[in-house]
Each structure stands twice: as structure tokens, then as C-alpha cells.
Design a protein around this motif. Sequence first.
Motif: not given
Length: 559
Positions: A305-316
Motif C-alpha cells: 500500500l505504501d508503494e502504491l500511494n507513493h506512485l499515486k503521489s507522483k503520477y496520478g
Amino acid sequence: MLQNLHVKNLALIDETEVDFKNGLNILSGETGAGKSIIIGSINLALGEKVQKEMLRENADYALVELIFSVTDEKQKELLRELDVFPENDEVILSRKIVNGRGVAKVNAESVPASKMREIASILIDIHGQHEHQSLLSKKKHLEILDDYAKEEIFDPKEKLREAYKNYRALLEELKAADVDEEERLREISFLEYEIKEIEEADLKEGEDEALEADYRKFSNGKKIMEAVNAAYQYTGDQSENVSELTGRALRELNAASAYDEKVKGLEEQLLEIDNLVNDFNRELADYIDETEFDDETFYQMEKRLDELNHLKSKYGSTIADILSELEKKQSRLQQLQDFDQYIGNLKQKLADAEQELKKYCDKVSKIRKKYAKKLTGAVTEALKDLNFLDVKFEMEFGQTADYTANGTDDPEFLISTNPGEPVKPLGKVASGGELSRIMLAIKTVLADQDAIETLIFDEIDSGISGRTAQMVSEKMNVLARNHQIICITHLPQIAAMADAHYLIEKSVENRTTVSKIRCLSNEESIGELARMLGGVEITDKVRESAREMKELAHQKKCQ
């Protein structure tokens, strides 16, 4: 046509109502009586911006309502395209202003002010006090020409706008693509890093929602298991549980059910409940056996979940957005890696787009030039009727420095009002009074082209008098034979031509100044003409002149 105007709590108007008639409706009155308020209220009802000072002092709200009679089939068709359907051939436009905010309605249905303006443009055309000054702008000349040619030019202009939009987008893309080699390599490196980061995450749509649901479940695992175990005990895993008690109740009913049909029915109901409880109890037991809340699973879930949220903060904000961004980055990387080919393709697309744009520019220009001859010819004839005795009125076509959404035409009206003089731009030749008459001539020509039935002129007589005023009044009379004209004027020559004459006057009621409007009888109209002719002192001779003016106007109207 505009049948009725109702105004309440607007500026000096407490409440007033006017029934307009066919033909030429004249509004007159002393300076400051409130003539501009009448036009202002109509503009307000038609979607103009609400001004706070327009609301009458100490009033909770202001209201303007217009009732139009619509019988022309072309107008009805245009209204239907805007989802407006006349009821009994009537359209009612209203605007209520409360706390500085306006609520617009058409036939009692709320609409945005922008839609109100679209509807109004079909029903009415308003010529404001200083609108003739807009003729000093070449941009206005192009608008007038396109308005005159609108039936033939509308579709090509739409295609021109689309072609221009495409051309500009490609031009901007080519400008943005103009990067040096060092910058290109730096962008390639950064894109490769971002693409790798997203691809290695191996994203699946909907994964985040499922993970978040499991995370909530795991983070509350202890609470869930305590609740489930307690429910299991109450329903079947301890003495005096639900299952044990319903079993006892069944045995008791079974002993008596043979003697009473109603008791037998109750037994059957309880048997069904007992079966449901047993099924429920078995499902609870299975849930307890199958569910595990181990720390390692929870840790891995939290890490993902941390990984997904990190990607969301950068790309969408969603996985779908991230995957969409990945495609864009991959496409951009491909462009930069095959940069020469990309630039070559882009330049070719731009050249093709420019050819397409030029084609529509030429097509629109050809239509404009055709209609410019018709328009200037018709306006010239109208100007002669307005005391321009030896007038030349032409349109000269220049070119814009670059493409625009309107093409490359830069036309301008030219005029000569004296024999032997060359035509020159309006702003260098025409006076204020001449501009008023030129605008009236243009409005007359456009009105014959349009389905618009009601035309409002607010002091079209600016800067004119004498013989010219008489000719303007005769032109207004001719225009009023096919249109409803509402005209505010200070000139008796124009007022004398009225089919209906209204007086706007101020009075003091209960220590408050109010403006009223009323329709004048023939004798009252003569009295108002005498005031307009004579000023402060109205003598018998002035009144006789007013009567003669009225009679001469009547004779003109009957010709």
C-alpha cells in the motif's frame, strides 16, 4: 414581438408594467426621468450582469419579466434548438435579483444567464446609446459582415476554427520539442527511470481498492475475531445458546402440534429458524477456521500500500491514471529516442494542417467578399434614405499578419460623404451623428436578413437634427412596418412617427422619488411633442406646430 414588460424594485421604479404594441413604440421624457432604467431593466432580464446599485433602496428583491409573442416559424425552430418551446405562442423571460444574485427563468424553468442571452439573441436586438462608437473598431466590421453572411458562412467558419485549433496545437508541440542534445539526453534518462519505477510495480487496476479493504480488515483483526467468536458462542458453542434453546422449543411444540393446525404452523416456522441458525453457526465456524491475521501478511500488505500511494503521489490519483501516465511517458521516450523521425513527422503534420487551414481561410474569405458587395450596396441605399445624399460606402479587405480563428481577413468599412472625395476609414471621416446613422443603416439591413422581430434603439438620434432627423424618423417608420421597434428619443420628428407613444416621468410619492411609464393618448402625445419642441414655455404656437408635425407624420405613415 415584446408584448409586456413588468419591472419591480429597480432603481427609481417601484413597480410598473408596459404593454408594447406593433410598429414604432416611442419612449420619451425629461432628462433623468428614468428612460435608461427601462432599457437597463430589459438588458438585465436578458442576462446582463447584475449591478448592486440597480436594486431599489430598502427593497428585498428586484424583478424584471418580459413576455414575447412568437409566431414566426424560423424563430420557433431556433428556440427549439435551445430546448425552448413557446406555450400558446408565448415565451416568458424573467430575472429575479436577491442579495445581488440573479435567478433567470424561461417559461418558469431556471436557466443559466448565458443561455438566457442565447435565447434573447433570437427574440430581440438592442442598440445601446454608444454602440455606434463600436464602428470605430475594425473588429466590429468583421462581426457585422459575418452576421450578414451567417447562413452561408457558419459551417465553413466552424471548420476553420477546428483547423486553426489543430494547427496551433501542432505549432505549440513543435516549439516545445525544440530542445538541445544535452537536454534531450537528460529527459531520456529521467523518463527511463520513471518508466522503470512504474513497470516494476506491476500494477493491476482495482488492486488498491482490494488491498485497502483487506488492510482495514487486518488492522481490526482482533476486534473482528472477538465479535465473531462471541457470536459463535451465543449461537451454538455454549450451554443455553440459541441453537439449544430453539431445539427445546421445537420439542415442546412438536408434542402439541398434532392437536392444533395453528400450532403446527408455528412449529414449521420455528423449524425454519432453527435450520437458519444452524447454517449460520456453521458459516461462523468456517470463517474462524479459515481466517488468519498473521503479522507477516499484514506487513507485506502495508508495504504494498505504501508503494502504491507513493506512485499515486507522483503520477496520478488512481492506478488507471498511473497506467495512463506510463503510456504517455513511453510515447514521449519513443519520440526522444527517434527524435529526428519524430520532428520530421511533426513538421509534415504541421505543413498538412497549415494547408487545411489555408483552404478554409480562402473559402471563408471568398464568401465574405461576395457578401461584402451585397452588404455595402444595401447599406449605401439605406444611407441615402438617411440624408447621405452623395455617399460611397465600401469594404476594403486587408490581411492579418498571421492565421487567426477567424481566418486571415482584416476588412474595414470605408466611406465618402462628399462628391469627389476618396473613401476613407469611418473613424477618420464620420462624426458622432453620422456614425449613429451609419449604424442605423446597418441595423436596418441586418434586420431584413434576420428573423429577429423586436429592435430596441436607445437614443439612435445622437448628434442629429433638422432635415436629417426627419429622414431618420421616416426610415424608422419604414423599418417598423416589418418589425416591432422600441425607441428612446429626444427628437420630436422621430416621436411624431409613433404608433404608440409612452411617457417616462418622475414624481415624489410618500417622500420617495419614483419613475412611472404610461401610454399617451393622441392629445397627450401632441402635448409631449410640444414639450420636446418648446422647452420650458409651451405656447399655443408651439402646440399648433406639434399638432401639425403629428398630422404630417400620420400622412407619411399612410403613404
